[in-house]
Motif scaffolding. Sequence first.
Motif, PDB file in Angstrom:
ATOM      1  N   PRO A   1       0.836  -1.206   0.000  1.00  4.65           N
ATOM      2  CA  PRO A   1       0.000   0.000   0.000  1.00  4.65           C
ATOM      3  C   PRO A   1       0.870   1.255   0.000  1.00  4.65           C
ATOM      4  CG  PRO A   1      -0.807  -1.582   1.610  1.00  4.65           C
ATOM      5  CD  PRO A   1       0.513  -2.114   1.115  1.00  4.65           C
ATOM      6  N   LEU A   2       0.516   2.185  -0.857  1.00  5.28           N
ATOM      7  CA  LEU A   2       1.348   3.381  -1.021  1.00  5.28           C
ATOM      8  C   LEU A   2       0.703   4.630  -0.452  1.00  5.28           C
ATOM      9  CD1 LEU A   2       2.707   2.799  -4.648  1.00  5.28           C
ATOM     10  CD2 LEU A   2       3.847   2.346  -2.460  1.00  5.28           C
ATOM     11  N   THR A   3      -0.352   4.478   0.335  1.00  4.86           N
ATOM     12  CA  THR A   3      -0.925   5.659   0.963  1.00  4.86           C
ATOM     13  C   THR A   3       0.110   6.254   1.922  1.00  4.86           C
ATOM     14  OG1 THR A   3      -1.838   4.438   2.829  1.00  4.86           O
ATOM     15  CG2 THR A   3      -3.235   4.665   0.862  1.00  4.86           C
ATOM     16  N   PRO A   4       0.091   7.569   2.133  1.00  5.12           N
ATOM     17  CA  PRO A   4       1.082   8.182   3.035  1.00  5.12           C
ATOM     18  C   PRO A   4       1.095   7.552   4.425  1.00  5.12           C
ATOM     19  CG  PRO A   4      -0.043   9.874   1.774  1.00  5.12           C
ATOM     20  CD  PRO A   4      -0.748   8.588   1.480  1.00  5.12           C
ATOM     21  N   GLU A   5      -0.082   7.264   4.967  1.00  3.09           N
ATOM     22  CA  GLU A   5      -0.157   6.686   6.310  1.00  3.09           C
ATOM     23  C   GLU A   5       0.461   5.292   6.347  1.00  3.09           C
ATOM     24  OE1 GLU A   5      -0.847   6.451  10.298  1.00  3.09           O
ATOM     25  OE2 GLU A   5      -1.233   8.211   9.055  1.00  3.09           O
ATOM     26  N   ALA A   6       0.132   4.457   5.353  1.00  2.00           N
ATOM     27  CA  ALA A   6       0.662   3.091   5.319  1.00  2.00           C
ATOM     28  C   ALA A   6       2.174   3.096   5.134  1.00  2.00           C
ATOM     29  CB  ALA A   6      -0.012   2.296   4.205  1.00  2.00           C
ATOM     30  N   THR A   7       2.655   3.973   4.272  1.00  2.00           N
ATOM     31  CA  THR A   7       4.099   4.052   4.036  1.00  2.00           C
ATOM     32  C   THR A   7       4.833   4.483   5.295  1.00  2.00           C
ATOM     33  OG1 THR A   7       3.735   4.594   1.707  1.00  2.00           O
ATOM     34  CG2 THR A   7       5.891   5.136   2.631  1.00  2.00           C
ATOM     35  N   PHE A   8       4.324   5.515   5.960  1.00  2.00           N
ATOM     36  CA  PHE A   8       4.957   5.979   7.197  1.00  2.00           C
ATOM     37  C   PHE A   8       4.956   4.878   8.247  1.00  2.00           C
ATOM     38  CE2 PHE A   8       4.579   7.784  11.474  1.00  2.00           C
ATOM     39  CZ  PHE A   8       5.760   8.514  11.532  1.00  2.00           C
ATOM     40  N   THR A   9       3.851   4.173   8.382  1.00  2.68           N
ATOM     41  CA  THR A   9       3.758   3.117   9.397  1.00  2.68           C
ATOM     42  C   THR A   9       4.786   2.021   9.145  1.00  2.68           C
ATOM     43  OG1 THR A   9       1.402   3.558   9.786  1.00  2.68           O
ATOM     44  CG2 THR A   9       2.234   1.385  10.410  1.00  2.68           C
ATOM     45  N   ARG A  10       4.976   1.617   7.886  1.00  2.00           N
ATOM     46  CA  ARG A  10       5.981   0.593   7.588  1.00  2.00           C
ATOM     47  C   ARG A  10       7.371   1.069   7.977  1.00  2.00           C
ATOM     48  NH1 ARG A  10       3.169   0.170   2.781  1.00  2.00           N
ATOM     49  NH2 ARG A  10       4.829   1.190   1.600  1.00  2.00           N
ATOM     50  N   PHE A  11       7.702   2.285   7.590  1.00  2.28           N
ATOM     51  CA  PHE A  11       9.035   2.810   7.896  1.00  2.28           C
ATOM     52  C   PHE A  11       9.236   2.931   9.402  1.00  2.28           C
ATOM     53  CE2 PHE A  11       9.799   5.251   3.643  1.00  2.28           C
ATOM     54  CZ  PHE A  11       9.622   4.057   2.964  1.00  2.28           C
ATOM     55  N   LEU A  12       8.227   3.438  10.098  1.00  2.00           N
ATOM     56  CA  LEU A  12       8.322   3.609  11.550  1.00  2.00           C
ATOM     57  C   LEU A  12       8.479   2.260  12.235  1.00  2.00           C
ATOM     58  CD1 LEU A  12       8.076   5.439  14.083  1.00  2.00           C
ATOM     59  CD2 LEU A  12       5.595   5.078  13.964  1.00  2.00           C
ATOM     60  N   ASN A  13       7.719   1.268  11.795  1.00  2.00           N
ATOM     61  CA  ASN A  13       7.824  -0.062  12.404  1.00  2.00           C
ATOM     62  C   ASN A  13       9.227  -0.638  12.244  1.00  2.00           C
ATOM     63  OD1 ASN A  13       5.158   0.080  13.152  1.00  2.00           O
ATOM     64  ND2 ASN A  13       4.403  -1.265  11.532  1.00  2.00           N
ATOM     65  N   ARG A  14       9.801  -0.450  11.050  1.00  2.00           N
ATOM     66  CA  ARG A  14      11.162  -0.966  10.837  1.00  2.00           C
ATOM     67  C   ARG A  14      12.157  -0.277  11.771  1.00  2.00           C
ATOM     68  NH1 ARG A  14      10.087  -0.367   4.933  1.00  2.00           N
ATOM     69  NH2 ARG A  14       9.346  -2.378   4.173  1.00  2.00           N
ATOM     70  N   LEU A  15      11.997   1.020  11.951  1.00  2.00           N
ATOM     71  CA  LEU A  15      12.913   1.759  12.816  1.00  2.00           C
ATOM     72  C   LEU A  15      12.795   1.285  14.258  1.00  2.00           C
ATOM     73  CD1 LEU A  15      14.874   4.159  13.380  1.00  2.00           C
ATOM     74  CD2 LEU A  15      12.829   5.559  13.732  1.00  2.00           C
ATOM     75  N   VAL A  16      11.587   1.282  14.787  1.00  2.00           N
ATOM     76  CA  VAL A  16      11.402   0.962  16.204  1.00  2.00           C
ATOM     77  C   VAL A  16      11.661  -0.510  16.479  1.00  2.00           C
ATOM     78  CG1 VAL A  16       9.730   0.931  18.098  1.00  2.00           C
ATOM     79  CG2 VAL A  16       9.791   2.878  16.521  1.00  2.00           C
ATOM     80  N   ASP A  17      11.162  -1.396  15.607  1.00  2.00           N
ATOM     81  CA  ASP A  17      11.372  -2.828  15.827  1.00  2.00           C
ATOM     82  C   ASP A  17      12.841  -3.208  15.705  1.00  2.00           C
ATOM     83  OD1 ASP A  17       8.657  -3.074  16.181  1.00  2.00           O
ATOM     84  OD2 ASP A  17       8.259  -3.826  14.161  1.00  2.00           O
ATOM     85  N   GLY A  18      13.615  -2.392  15.008  1.00  2.00           N
ATOM     86  CA  GLY A  18      15.026  -2.697  14.826  1.00  2.00           C
ATOM     87  C   GLY A  18      15.933  -2.161  15.909  1.00  2.00           C
ATOM     88  N   LEU A  19      15.386  -1.412  16.854  1.00  2.00           N
ATOM     89  CA  LEU A  19      16.222  -0.889  17.931  1.00  2.00           C
ATOM     90  C   LEU A  19      16.706  -2.032  18.815  1.00  2.00           C
ATOM     91  CD1 LEU A  19      14.174   2.278  18.968  1.00  2.00           C
ATOM     92  CD2 LEU A  19      16.366   2.227  17.776  1.00  2.00           C
ATOM     93  N   ASP A  20      18.004  -2.048  19.084  1.00  2.00           N
ATOM     94  CA  ASP A  20      18.624  -3.116  19.861  1.00  2.00           C
ATOM     95  C   ASP A  20      18.859  -2.629  21.279  1.00  2.00           C
ATOM     96  OD1 ASP A  20      20.078  -5.210  20.886  1.00  2.00           O
ATOM     97  OD2 ASP A  20      21.917  -4.696  19.825  1.00  2.00           O
ATOM     98  N   THR A  21      18.216  -3.253  22.230  1.00  2.00           N
ATOM     99  CA  THR A  21      18.433  -2.873  23.633  1.00  2.00           C
ATOM    100  C   THR A  21      19.024  -4.025  24.438  1.00  2.00           C
ATOM    101  OG1 THR A  21      16.203  -3.575  24.261  1.00  2.00           O
ATOM    102  CG2 THR A  21      16.475  -1.290  23.543  1.00  2.00           C
ATOM    103  N   ASP A  22      19.474  -5.087  23.760  1.00  2.00           N
ATOM    104  CA  ASP A  22      19.964  -6.272  24.470  1.00  2.00           C
ATOM    105  C   ASP A  22      21.456  -6.227  24.774  1.00  2.00           C
ATOM    106  OD1 ASP A  22      17.459  -7.434  24.457  1.00  2.00           O
ATOM    107  OD2 ASP A  22      17.773  -8.314  22.468  1.00  2.00           O
TER     108      ASP A  22
END
Length: 248
Positions: free
Chosen positions: A219-240
Motif C-alpha cells: 500500500p502506497l498511501t502516506p499513512e501506510a508508508t509511514f507506518t511501515r518505515f516507523l515499524n522498521r525503525l522501532v522494531d530494529g532498535l537493539d536494547t539487548d
Amino acid sequence: MPRAEGTGTGSAAVDPRELWLGTGGPRRGRKPAYSRETITAAAVALADREGLEAVTMRRVAAEVGAGVMSLYSYAPDKDTLLHLMVDHVSGELAVPPAPTGDWRADLKSIGHLQRAHMLRHPWLPAALATRRSLGPNILAFLEHALAVLRPTGLDGAAKMEVFAQLTSFVAGHVAHETTRAAAAGCPDQASTEARYLAEVAADGHHPELAEALRAPGRPLTPEATFTRFLNRLVDGLDTDGDPAAVTG
C-alpha cells in the motif's frame, strides 16, 4: 539592542536560561502593548500560511500591528523567534497517558503523534533541523518519551539518543512527504519515473533493482508508508547489548 535578523538557515547562539527562565517581556519602561505569546502565535500563523521563509521580524510586526523595533523586546532576532515558535506549537502535542509498559508500541504512538503534528505545521521539520532548544512544552513531551523508554534498560544518554533519532526520522519523512504532495500537481511525474526505472531494470546491469521491482507491491498511501518505515525503525532498535549502543 537587537541582533541582526537571522536568515533562517542556521541557529544563532540562544541562551536557554535567558529564553525560557526569563520574564518573556520588556523589563522596564511602559507597560507592554503585546506579549511574547501574541507575537509568537502571529509568527506561527504566518509560517503556517506562507512558509518559514515568510517569517521576518518586519512581517510579524505587521501581523500584530506593531512597530518592528517593539518586537525586539520579546525576541531580539529571528532565530530566537523560531525557538519560541517551535516550543509554542509543541504545546499542541497532548502528552499521552502513563506508558503502557510496551515501549515499542508507545514509541510508535509517539511517532504517529509527531507526524500528525508536523503535517499541521509543514515548516516545523526545517526549523527542528537546527533548533532543538528545550522549552517547557518540548520538555513535557520529552519527559513522557523517557518514561516510555524506561523498560528498555537503556541509560539516560541512550534514551535521549533514541528520542532524537525518532524525531529526526519523523521530521525527515514528513519533509519528503510534503514535498511529494506538492509535486502531486504533476500527474505525469510518477508514471514517468516508473517507465524510467523499468527501462533501467531491463538493461541487465541492475539485477538487484530488477528483482526488487518484481516484488509484490505494498500500500502506497502516506499513512501506510509511514507506518511501515516507523515499524522498521522501532522494531530494529537493539536494547539487548551495550545500553549505550542502540543501532537501527
